[in-house]
Design a protein around this motif. Structure first.
Motif, mmCIF file in Angstrom:
data_model
loop_
_atom_site.group_PDB
_atom_site.id
_atom_site.type_symbol
_atom_site.label_atom_id
_atom_site.label_comp_id
_atom_site.label_asym_id
_atom_site.label_seq_id
_atom_site.Cartn_x
_atom_site.Cartn_y
_atom_site.Cartn_z
ATOM 1 N N LYS A 167 0.870 -1.178 0.000
ATOM 2 C CA LYS A 167 0.000 0.000 0.000
ATOM 3 C C LYS A 167 0.907 1.228 0.000
ATOM 4 O O LYS A 167 1.831 1.323 0.814
ATOM 5 C CB LYS A 167 -0.881 -0.007 1.253
ATOM 6 C CG LYS A 167 -1.835 1.147 1.351
ATOM 7 C CD LYS A 167 -2.693 0.968 2.608
ATOM 8 C CE LYS A 167 -3.689 2.061 2.777
ATOM 9 N NZ LYS A 167 -4.494 1.845 4.003
ATOM 10 N N PHE A 168 0.652 2.138 -0.935
ATOM 11 C CA PHE A 168 1.446 3.360 -1.071
ATOM 12 C C PHE A 168 0.521 4.559 -0.878
ATOM 13 O O PHE A 168 -0.470 4.687 -1.596
ATOM 14 C CB PHE A 168 2.098 3.434 -2.454
ATOM 15 C CG PHE A 168 3.129 2.361 -2.688
ATOM 16 C CD1 PHE A 168 4.449 2.566 -2.328
ATOM 17 C CD2 PHE A 168 2.769 1.153 -3.258
ATOM 18 C CE1 PHE A 168 5.404 1.575 -2.545
ATOM 19 C CE2 PHE A 168 3.714 0.155 -3.473
ATOM 20 C CZ PHE A 168 5.030 0.369 -3.121
ATOM 21 N N ILE A 169 0.867 5.420 0.062
ATOM 22 C CA ILE A 169 0.080 6.615 0.336
ATOM 23 C C ILE A 169 0.839 7.832 -0.193
ATOM 24 O O ILE A 169 1.956 8.117 0.243
ATOM 25 C CB ILE A 169 -0.153 6.807 1.856
ATOM 26 C CG1 ILE A 169 -0.674 5.532 2.483
ATOM 27 C CG2 ILE A 169 -1.009 8.034 2.116
ATOM 28 C CD1 ILE A 169 -2.139 5.354 2.504
ATOM 29 N N TYR A 170 0.222 8.523 -1.143
ATOM 30 C CA TYR A 170 0.790 9.749 -1.706
ATOM 31 C C TYR A 170 -0.078 10.938 -1.299
ATOM 32 O O TYR A 170 -1.297 10.821 -1.215
ATOM 33 C CB TYR A 170 0.815 9.679 -3.237
ATOM 34 C CG TYR A 170 1.927 8.837 -3.817
ATOM 35 C CD1 TYR A 170 3.126 9.416 -4.222
ATOM 36 C CD2 TYR A 170 1.774 7.463 -3.988
ATOM 37 C CE1 TYR A 170 4.136 8.650 -4.774
ATOM 38 C CE2 TYR A 170 2.781 6.695 -4.538
ATOM 39 C CZ TYR A 170 3.961 7.292 -4.923
ATOM 40 O OH TYR A 170 4.963 6.537 -5.469
ATOM 41 N N GLU A 171 0.573 12.074 -1.062
ATOM 42 C CA GLU A 171 -0.123 13.347 -0.852
ATOM 43 C C GLU A 171 0.537 14.387 -1.743
ATOM 44 O O GLU A 171 1.752 14.588 -1.663
ATOM 45 C CB GLU A 171 -0.052 13.785 0.610
ATOM 46 C CG GLU A 171 -0.881 12.939 1.547
ATOM 47 C CD GLU A 171 -0.754 13.390 2.997
ATOM 48 O OE1 GLU A 171 -0.277 14.526 3.252
ATOM 49 O OE2 GLU A 171 -1.119 12.587 3.875
ATOM 50 N N ASN A 172 -0.257 15.001 -2.608
ATOM 51 C CA ASN A 172 0.254 16.017 -3.534
ATOM 52 C C ASN A 172 1.462 15.517 -4.319
ATOM 53 O O ASN A 172 2.443 16.238 -4.499
ATOM 54 C CB ASN A 172 0.591 17.317 -2.790
ATOM 55 C CG ASN A 172 -0.610 17.890 -2.094
ATOM 56 O OD1 ASN A 172 -1.700 17.934 -2.665
ATOM 57 N ND2 ASN A 172 -0.441 18.323 -0.855
ATOM 58 N N GLY A 173 1.408 14.272 -4.760
ATOM 59 C CA GLY A 173 2.468 13.704 -5.580
ATOM 60 C C GLY A 173 3.670 13.172 -4.830
ATOM 61 O O GLY A 173 4.577 12.619 -5.432
ATOM 62 N N ALA A 174 3.695 13.352 -3.498
ATOM 63 C CA ALA A 174 4.835 12.889 -2.698
ATOM 64 C C ALA A 174 4.444 11.653 -1.890
ATOM 65 O O ALA A 174 3.359 11.607 -1.301
ATOM 66 C CB ALA A 174 5.309 13.990 -1.755
ATOM 67 N N LEU A 175 5.327 10.667 -1.863
ATOM 68 C CA LEU A 175 5.081 9.458 -1.087
ATOM 69 C C LEU A 175 5.178 9.789 0.398
ATOM 70 O O LEU A 175 6.185 10.300 0.863
ATOM 71 C CB LEU A 175 6.096 8.373 -1.456
ATOM 72 C CG LEU A 175 5.913 7.023 -0.769
ATOM 73 C CD1 LEU A 175 4.602 6.367 -1.193
ATOM 74 C CD2 LEU A 175 7.091 6.107 -1.088
ATOM 75 N N LYS A 176 4.116 9.491 1.130
ATOM 76 C CA LYS A 176 4.083 9.777 2.570
ATOM 77 C C LYS A 176 4.296 8.526 3.414
ATOM 78 O O LYS A 176 4.837 8.606 4.509
ATOM 79 C CB LYS A 176 2.748 10.432 2.961
ATOM 80 C CG LYS A 176 2.569 11.799 2.380
ATOM 81 C CD LYS A 176 3.624 12.738 2.906
ATOM 82 C CE LYS A 176 3.474 14.124 2.320
ATOM 83 N NZ LYS A 176 4.550 15.016 2.720
ATOM 84 N N ASN A 177 3.842 7.379 2.911
ATOM 85 C CA ASN A 177 3.956 6.159 3.690
ATOM 86 C C ASN A 177 3.749 4.960 2.768
ATOM 87 O O ASN A 177 3.121 5.085 1.721
ATOM 88 C CB ASN A 177 2.905 6.148 4.805
ATOM 89 C CG ASN A 177 3.184 5.109 5.863
ATOM 90 O OD1 ASN A 177 4.239 4.483 5.888
ATOM 91 N ND2 ASN A 177 2.217 4.912 6.755
ATOM 92 N N TYR A 178 4.284 3.816 3.153
ATOM 93 C CA TYR A 178 4.062 2.588 2.404
ATOM 94 C C TYR A 178 4.289 1.404 3.322
ATOM 95 O O TYR A 178 4.930 1.525 4.369
ATOM 96 C CB TYR A 178 4.968 2.492 1.175
ATOM 97 C CG TYR A 178 6.419 2.262 1.512
ATOM 98 C CD1 TYR A 178 6.942 0.975 1.519
ATOM 99 C CD2 TYR A 178 7.264 3.320 1.832
ATOM 100 C CE1 TYR A 178 8.274 0.755 1.833
ATOM 101 C CE2 TYR A 178 8.591 3.101 2.144
ATOM 102 C CZ TYR A 178 9.083 1.821 2.145
ATOM 103 O OH TYR A 178 10.390 1.595 2.458
#
Length: 154
Positions: A137-148
């Protein structure tokens, strides 16, 4: 929810990459990605990846190997993406013009020098070092990876 496939075709320690430069309003603009796309009605993951690779490259892959299943919540335009990740080493045909960008063979050890989504670096590294199947699972915010996170299946 969007269902999609992604495939990295391997040949002589290289991957076939798509440099996304031609599609308007592209969330992958300027980045290097594998080949793939969205499911059509009635398709299995294997049907989809074989069709998408052929449409984008002119290559007919054989025996695609499932490497992982990835979720990208709220990615890009706010959609949740569910992506089946494959690799393929068997194929025939000739590379054709792609209307989404330029297709190029890139040495695996040069991938880190290319512009790509940050999460792609993690799963490309994973498939190089591991033989099984994973879920991520990859969490992006505004194009930036925040968590995985990764879960490996044996």
């Amino acid at each position: 929810m969007l269902l999609a496939t992604l495939c990295y075709i391997e040949k002589q320690d290289k991957y076939l990459m798509l440099h996304r430069t031609k599609k308007e309003n592209d969330i992958h603009e300027g980045l290097y990605v594998g080949l793939g796309g969205k499911f059509e009605a009635g398709e299995s993951p294997e049907d989809c990846v074989i069709r998408e690779v052929f449409e984008e490259s002119g290559l007919r892959i054989k025996n695609p190997k499932l490497r992982g299943f990835m979720t990208f919540p709220n990615f890009g335009n706010g959609d949740d993406w569910y992506v089946f990740l494959f690799t393929a080493t068997e194929f025939n045909g000739h590379i054709k013009h792609c209307n989404e960008g330029d297709l190029v063979w890139i040495k695996k050890n040069e991938l880190s020098n290319l512009p790509m989504h940050e999460g792609d670096r993690y799963f490309l590294d994973w498939i190089e070092k591991n033989n099984g199947v994973f879920s991520a699972k990859f969490i992006y915010e505004n194009g930036a990876l925040k968590n995985y996170n990764f879960i490996q299946y044996k």
